[in-house]
Design an enzyme around this catalytic site. Structure first.
Site, PDB file in Angstrom:
ATOM      1  CD  GLU A 139      -5.453  -8.769 -15.103  1.00  0.00           C
ATOM      2  OE1 GLU A 139      -6.606  -9.266 -15.146  1.00  0.00           O
ATOM      3  OE2 GLU A 139      -4.253  -9.105 -15.334  1.00  0.00           O
ATOM      4  CG  HIS A 192      -9.084 -10.095 -10.997  1.00  0.00           C
ATOM      5  ND1 HIS A 192      -9.332 -10.717  -9.574  1.00  0.00           N
ATOM      6  CD2 HIS A 192      -8.048 -10.451 -11.395  1.00  0.00           C
ATOM      7  CE1 HIS A 192      -8.193 -11.341  -9.396  1.00  0.00           C
ATOM      8  NE2 HIS A 192      -7.283 -11.159 -10.577  1.00  0.00           N
ATOM      9  CG  ASP A 239      -2.099 -11.035 -10.588  1.00  0.00           C
ATOM     10  OD1 ASP A 239      -3.367 -11.587 -10.125  1.00  0.00           O
ATOM     11  OD2 ASP A 239      -2.289 -10.385 -11.805  1.00  0.00           O
ATOM     12  CG  ASP A 240      -0.997 -15.194 -11.166  1.00  0.00           C
ATOM     13  OD1 ASP A 240      -1.997 -15.973 -10.377  1.00  0.00           O
ATOM     14  OD2 ASP A 240      -1.694 -14.064 -11.836  1.00  0.00           O
TER      15      ASP A 240
HETATM   16  N1  ADE Z   1      -6.131 -15.380 -12.490  1.00  0.00           N
HETATM   17  C1  ADE Z   1      -4.968 -15.459 -11.960  1.00  0.00           C
HETATM   18  N2  ADE Z   1      -4.322 -14.188 -12.217  1.00  0.00           N
HETATM   19  C2  ADE Z   1      -5.200 -13.458 -12.679  1.00  0.00           C
HETATM   20  C3  ADE Z   1      -5.326 -11.991 -13.532  1.00  0.00           C
HETATM   21  N3  ADE Z   1      -3.921 -11.335 -13.305  1.00  0.00           N
HETATM   22  N4  ADE Z   1      -6.478 -11.654 -13.919  1.00  0.00           N
HETATM   23  C4  ADE Z   1      -7.374 -12.563 -14.246  1.00  0.00           C
HETATM   24  N5  ADE Z   1      -7.593 -13.826 -13.660  1.00  0.00           N
HETATM   25  C5  ADE Z   1      -6.355 -14.404 -12.925  1.00  0.00           C
HETATM   26 ZN    ZN Z   2      -5.386 -11.415 -10.272  1.00  0.00          ZN
END
Ligand code: ADE
Ligand code: ZN
Length: 335
Positions: A199, A196, A277-278
């Site tokens: 971001e 990552h 992502d989540d």
């Molecule tokens: N862990 C889970 N999602 C994340 C994200 N978008 N950025 C950093 N860590 C994460």
């Molecule tokens: Zn992520």
């Protein structure tokens, strides 16, 4: 064909998905009941209502707490299986899935328990759903590098089942340089490398992830646009970016979907992919991410095909595995 049906028909790879981030409140409650764990919320609705984030850290606090219901091998299996079913419905043919072992080992859950559950689900997904996958172990960047080395030690007997490593969690103040030694070791071991970067953190973290960690893809990376020289390099070297539109809105990286820079990145020649992502926390799986960004930025169907093609090209599979997916993609594109 309507737009969502077209998106779902495109064979695609998901390259940025945290399995712990696919824990839907319904399953969280079921696992809490099964494992006798008290949750801070009274109901599924109350849980969803708490998912109002202001930045990455405000999300991570809730995400790590949610993962506390995962105890047994079966819990990890059920978590991953629920994701594979959603992914299949959205036309995902291949998924490269992050998991955060440190979140679980810190609670006394053995590394082997986590991996065994995820691996069993991956095998079932392959067999029963025809969805292929790989597991990518993520190091938590808010913890010291020694902790990452200890996690790598635990992973060593299982490297045939772990395809690569990533770097996630709080980005600001946690530069790639902090993990240079552990990534060098992973590289010697032949693992694929991603991180990552860019971001919430600056464009310089993207450059450092490439130069110091030697990663093959950048997760997020949307802040690359702030550095023209870096943009030129990302385009020239075809470094894939795994962009997550709904995540970026929920974590306020962009004020609205219409202000997302994905189309600019695409127009400047970068290998952009769309991912979720989540998804349990950000309001949608990969199909919803394609749909919402397509509507907000008025992406053409040709651009959506390019995004799906990029995902297949950016995945860590062999050319023989990729070929039938690419052929099917071109067939859908020309239908
Ligand atoms: N862990 C889970 N999602 C994340 C994200 N978008 N950025 C950093 N860590 C994460
Ligand atoms: Zn992520």
């Amino acid at each position: 064909m309507d737009l969502l049906a077209f998106i779902r028909a495109l064979p695609k790879a998901e390259l940025h998905l945290h399995l712990e981030g696919s824990l839907e409140p319904e399953l969280m409650f079921e696992l809490a009941r099964r494992n006798g764990i008290a949750l801070p919320y009274a109901s599924v609705e109350e849980t969803r209502a708490a998912y109002a984030f202001t930045d990455l850290q405000s999300f991570l606090n809730i995400y790590y707490a949610g993962a506390g219901v995962l105890i047994h091998e079966r819990d990890f299996h059920d978590l991953a299986m629920a994701y594979f079913q959603r992914a299949k419905a959205d036309g995902v043919v291949h998924a490269e899935l992050f998991f955060d072992p440190q979140t679980h080992t810190a609670r006394g859950i053995p590394f082997e328990t986590v991996l065994a559950g995820l691996e069993r689900a991956a095998q079932a997904a392959r067999k029963e759903l025809g969805v292929s996958s790989r597991l990518l172990l993520c190091f938590l960047r808010h913890l010291p590098e020694e902790d990452a080395f200890r996690t790598l030690e635990q992973a060593m007997p299982h490297l045939q089942r772990i395809h690569g490593v990533g770097l996630d969690s709080s980005e600001l103040g946690q530069p790639p340089a902090k993990f240079q030694r552990v990534f060098a070791r992973c590289r010697e071991l032949g693992l694929h490398l991603v991180a990552h970067a860019g971001e919430e953190g600056p464009a310089s973290y993207i450059k450092d992830a490439l130069d110091l960690l030697k990663v093959q893809r950048i997760d997020h990376g949307v802040r690359a646009l702030e550095d023209p020289a870096l943009m030129e390099r990302l385009a020239r070297e075809r470094i894939p970016l795994t962009v997550c539109p709904l995540s970026n809105i929920k974590l306020r990286v962009f004020p609205s979907m219409a202000q997302h820079n994905l189309k600019q990145l695409l127009d400047l020649g970068l290998c952009i992919t769309i991912n979720s992502d989540d998804p349990a926390y950000f309001g949608g799986y990969i199909g919803q991410n394609y749909l919402e960004i397509a509507l907000a930025l008025k992406l053409t169907r040709t651009e959506l095909v390019t995004l799906a093609r990029n995902s297949l090209l950016a995945s860590f599979v062999t050319d023989a595995e990729r070929a039938p997916w690419l052929a099917k993609l071109e067939a859908v594109a020309n239908s």
